[in-house]
Motif scaffolding. Structure first.
Motif, mmCIF file in Angstrom:
data_model
loop_
_atom_site.group_PDB
_atom_site.id
_atom_site.type_symbol
_atom_site.label_atom_id
_atom_site.label_comp_id
_atom_site.label_asym_id
_atom_site.label_seq_id
_atom_site.Cartn_x
_atom_site.Cartn_y
_atom_site.Cartn_z
ATOM 1 N N MET A 1 -19.888 24.244 -37.801
ATOM 2 C CA MET A 1 -20.247 25.477 -38.463
ATOM 3 C C MET A 1 -19.178 26.543 -38.258
ATOM 4 O O MET A 1 -18.972 27.372 -39.115
ATOM 5 C CB MET A 1 -21.586 25.949 -37.934
ATOM 6 N N ASP A 2 -18.509 26.485 -37.141
ATOM 7 C CA ASP A 2 -17.462 27.450 -36.857
ATOM 8 C C ASP A 2 -16.310 27.312 -37.853
ATOM 9 O O ASP A 2 -15.713 28.304 -38.247
ATOM 10 C CB ASP A 2 -16.978 27.254 -35.417
ATOM 11 N N MET A 3 -16.000 26.110 -38.285
ATOM 12 C CA MET A 3 -14.912 25.876 -39.233
ATOM 13 C C MET A 3 -15.242 26.460 -40.602
ATOM 14 O O MET A 3 -14.359 26.959 -41.289
ATOM 15 C CB MET A 3 -14.632 24.378 -39.358
ATOM 16 N N SER A 4 -16.503 26.412 -41.006
ATOM 17 C CA SER A 4 -16.842 26.947 -42.320
ATOM 18 C C SER A 4 -16.713 28.465 -42.347
ATOM 19 O O SER A 4 -16.338 29.043 -43.359
ATOM 20 C CB SER A 4 -18.243 26.517 -42.730
ATOM 21 N N VAL A 5 -17.019 29.133 -41.238
ATOM 22 C CA VAL A 5 -16.866 30.583 -41.167
ATOM 23 C C VAL A 5 -15.389 30.943 -41.233
ATOM 24 O O VAL A 5 -14.990 31.856 -41.959
ATOM 25 C CB VAL A 5 -17.521 31.129 -39.884
ATOM 26 N N GLU A 6 -14.562 30.216 -40.517
ATOM 27 C CA GLU A 6 -13.119 30.479 -40.534
ATOM 28 C C GLU A 6 -12.528 30.232 -41.912
ATOM 29 O O GLU A 6 -11.688 31.006 -42.383
ATOM 30 C CB GLU A 6 -12.418 29.615 -39.496
ATOM 31 N N SER A 7 -12.963 29.171 -42.569
ATOM 32 C CA SER A 7 -12.437 28.897 -43.907
ATOM 33 C C SER A 7 -12.922 29.940 -44.907
ATOM 34 O O SER A 7 -12.188 30.315 -45.827
ATOM 35 C CB SER A 7 -12.813 27.486 -44.362
ATOM 36 N N THR A 8 -14.126 30.437 -44.735
ATOM 37 C CA THR A 8 -14.637 31.487 -45.626
ATOM 38 C C THR A 8 -13.846 32.778 -45.440
ATOM 39 O O THR A 8 -13.469 33.430 -46.417
ATOM 40 C CB THR A 8 -16.134 31.739 -45.354
ATOM 41 N N VAL A 9 -13.587 33.127 -44.187
ATOM 42 C CA VAL A 9 -12.802 34.327 -43.914
ATOM 43 C C VAL A 9 -11.386 34.162 -44.452
ATOM 44 O O VAL A 9 -10.822 35.084 -45.053
ATOM 45 C CB VAL A 9 -12.791 34.635 -42.402
ATOM 46 N N SER A 10 -10.816 32.989 -44.269
ATOM 47 C CA SER A 10 -9.474 32.728 -44.774
ATOM 48 C C SER A 10 -9.431 32.839 -46.292
ATOM 49 O O SER A 10 -8.497 33.427 -46.858
ATOM 50 C CB SER A 10 -9.026 31.336 -44.333
ATOM 51 N N ALA A 11 -10.441 32.293 -46.959
ATOM 52 C CA ALA A 11 -10.497 32.374 -48.417
ATOM 53 C C ALA A 11 -10.649 33.816 -48.874
ATOM 54 O O ALA A 11 -10.021 34.247 -49.852
ATOM 55 C CB ALA A 11 -11.644 31.523 -48.953
ATOM 56 N N ALA A 12 -11.462 34.592 -48.178
ATOM 57 C CA ALA A 12 -11.661 36.000 -48.525
ATOM 58 C C ALA A 12 -10.362 36.789 -48.367
ATOM 59 O O ALA A 12 -10.013 37.614 -49.214
ATOM 60 C CB ALA A 12 -12.765 36.608 -47.676
ATOM 61 N N LEU A 13 -9.628 36.539 -47.290
ATOM 62 C CA LEU A 13 -8.354 37.228 -47.078
ATOM 63 C C LEU A 13 -7.327 36.828 -48.131
ATOM 64 O O LEU A 13 -6.546 37.661 -48.608
ATOM 65 C CB LEU A 13 -7.834 36.949 -45.674
ATOM 66 N N SER A 14 -7.326 35.565 -48.504
ATOM 67 C CA SER A 14 -6.415 35.106 -49.554
ATOM 68 C C SER A 14 -6.726 35.781 -50.877
ATOM 69 O O SER A 14 -5.819 36.192 -51.607
ATOM 70 C CB SER A 14 -6.507 33.591 -49.716
ATOM 71 N N LEU A 15 -7.998 35.919 -51.189
ATOM 72 C CA LEU A 15 -8.387 36.581 -52.427
ATOM 73 C C LEU A 15 -8.014 38.066 -52.411
ATOM 74 O O LEU A 15 -7.621 38.619 -53.432
ATOM 75 C CB LEU A 15 -9.885 36.420 -52.676
ATOM 76 N N GLN A 16 -8.138 38.699 -51.258
ATOM 77 C CA GLN A 16 -7.735 40.104 -51.158
ATOM 78 C C GLN A 16 -6.239 40.253 -51.428
ATOM 79 O O GLN A 16 -5.814 41.166 -52.130
ATOM 80 C CB GLN A 16 -8.059 40.656 -49.776
ATOM 81 N N GLY A 17 -5.448 39.353 -50.854
ATOM 82 C CA GLY A 17 -4.005 39.391 -51.089
ATOM 83 C C GLY A 17 -3.666 39.152 -52.548
ATOM 84 O O GLY A 17 -2.805 39.814 -53.123
ATOM 85 N N PHE A 18 -4.363 38.208 -53.162
ATOM 86 C CA PHE A 18 -4.141 37.918 -54.575
ATOM 87 C C PHE A 18 -4.504 39.125 -55.427
ATOM 88 O O PHE A 18 -3.785 39.489 -56.355
ATOM 89 C CB PHE A 18 -4.959 36.699 -55.000
#
Length: 64
Positions: free
Chosen positions: A1-18
């Motif tokens: 479950m910890d990996m899914s939170v990290e991947s969600t945060v990573s995806a959110a940060l990537s979208l912010q940069g985009f």
């Protein structure tokens, strides 16, 4: 479950940069389009005015 939170945060940060990069491109495009509009307006203003009344320069005769 910890990996899914990290991947969600990573995806959110990537979208912010985009989104930030996309916004910068939109601002640049708007500046370019405004500059082109000003250039065209100045060219049109520098052209001589056409006749608006009388028989010379106000009528177009076309033969098909």
């Amino acid at each position: 479950m910890d990996m899914s939170v990290e991947s969600t945060v990573s995806a959110a940060l990537s979208l912010q940069g985009f989104n930030a990069a996309q916004e910068q491109q939109n601002v640049l495009l708007r500046k370019v389009l405004d500059n082109q509009a000003q250039t065209i307006a100045s060219i049109m203003d520098s052209m001589p005015k056409l006749a608006t009344f009388g028989s010379v320069g106000t009528q177009l005769h076309v033969t098909a």
